[in-house]
Design an enzyme around this catalytic site. Structure first.
Site, PDB file in Angstrom:
ATOM      1  CE  LYS A   1      46.384  33.342  44.324  1.00 20.79           C
ATOM      2  NZ  LYS A   1      45.906  33.762  42.988  1.00 20.79           N
TER       3      LYS A   1
ATOM      4  CB  THR B   1      42.718  34.758  37.240  1.00 20.83           C
ATOM      5  OG1 THR B   1      43.736  35.643  37.702  1.00 20.83           O
ATOM      6  CG2 THR B   1      41.373  35.272  37.751  1.00 20.83           C
TER       7      THR B   1
ATOM      8  CD  GLU C   1      49.522  33.386  39.015  1.00 24.24           C
ATOM      9  OE1 GLU C   1      48.365  33.847  39.123  1.00 24.24           O
ATOM     10  OE2 GLU C   1      50.225  33.076  40.001  1.00 24.24           O
TER      11      GLU C   1
END
Length: 211
Positions: free
Chosen positions: A130, A76, A47
């Site tokens: 998440k 993000t 990621e």
């Protein structure tokens, strides 16, 4: 072991690896070398956070550089514009510390913290959720959460150390996202040899939890 048959191919690949390496640094200049070391150790889900300068270029470069068996996503993701740019750069999945984005052309993993947020993300169709920030909660929180929500597939991220990986997986996590404790200073000129040792430790922790 997570039922990977119920997941899309990218999410199944992440579940299969059990570990997402979160690449975050002031700039993405060192991500290419870091990725080679991680993949050689058996980490096949990466990621790249958009807070790293040059993240989009890094995603494109890693997609060309790495085998097709490695999934490269963007983290993000806060806005629809972020999502569009990341997908355009070649991201195969999107991760956000929050929720609220609409449908995406690649798997989207929203952030959630409370049972209400986790349940809402699950009902909205998120293949993985998440759990963030997870470090302060501990694996016991996940175990308690999965009692009433056994079908929700959770990926704890944030504040997870290498020695915590097996505990989270044993508690029912599909995979864990690990950033600083795994990457260390390798992306900013630190030792790649030390990174390789940490990566092997992380991969071994996944194997141990699943043995």
């Amino acid at each position: 072991m997570t039922d990977q048959l119920s997941l899309d191919p990218v999410s199944a690949a992440i579940a299969g690896c059990g570990l997402v390496a979160v690449l975050r640094a002031p700039t993405a200049d060192g991500f290419s070398a870091v990725a080679d070391v991680l993949v050689a150790a058996g980490v096949t889900a990466l990621e790249v956070t958009l807070t790293s300068r040059g993240a989009l270029e890094a995603i494109s470069g890693l997609r060309r550089q790495l085998p097709d068996t490695v999934v490269v996503g963007a983290g993000t993701i806060l806005t629809e514009e972020d999502a569009k740019a990341a997908v355009g750069a070649g991201a195969t999945f999107l991760v956000s510390p929050v929720s609220g984005l609409g449908p995406q052309p690649v798997p989207y993993y929203p952030g959630a913290f409370s049972p209400t947020e986790v349940h809402a993300a699950h009902r909205a169709g998120a293949p993985l959720i998440k759990l963030f920030p997870a470090g302060g909660l501990g694996p016991g929180y996940l175990k308690d959460l999965r009692g009433p929500l056994p079908d929700v597939k959770i990926m704890p991220t944030g504040g997870i150390g290498l020695d915590d990986i097996a505990k989270w997986l044993t508690a029912g996590a599909v995979a864990v996202g690990v950033g600083g404790p795994l990457i260390g200073d390798a992306a900013t000129g630190g030792s790649l040899t030390a990174l390789a040792a940490r990566a092997r430790h992380a991969v071994d922790a996944v194997s141990y939890a699943r043995s």
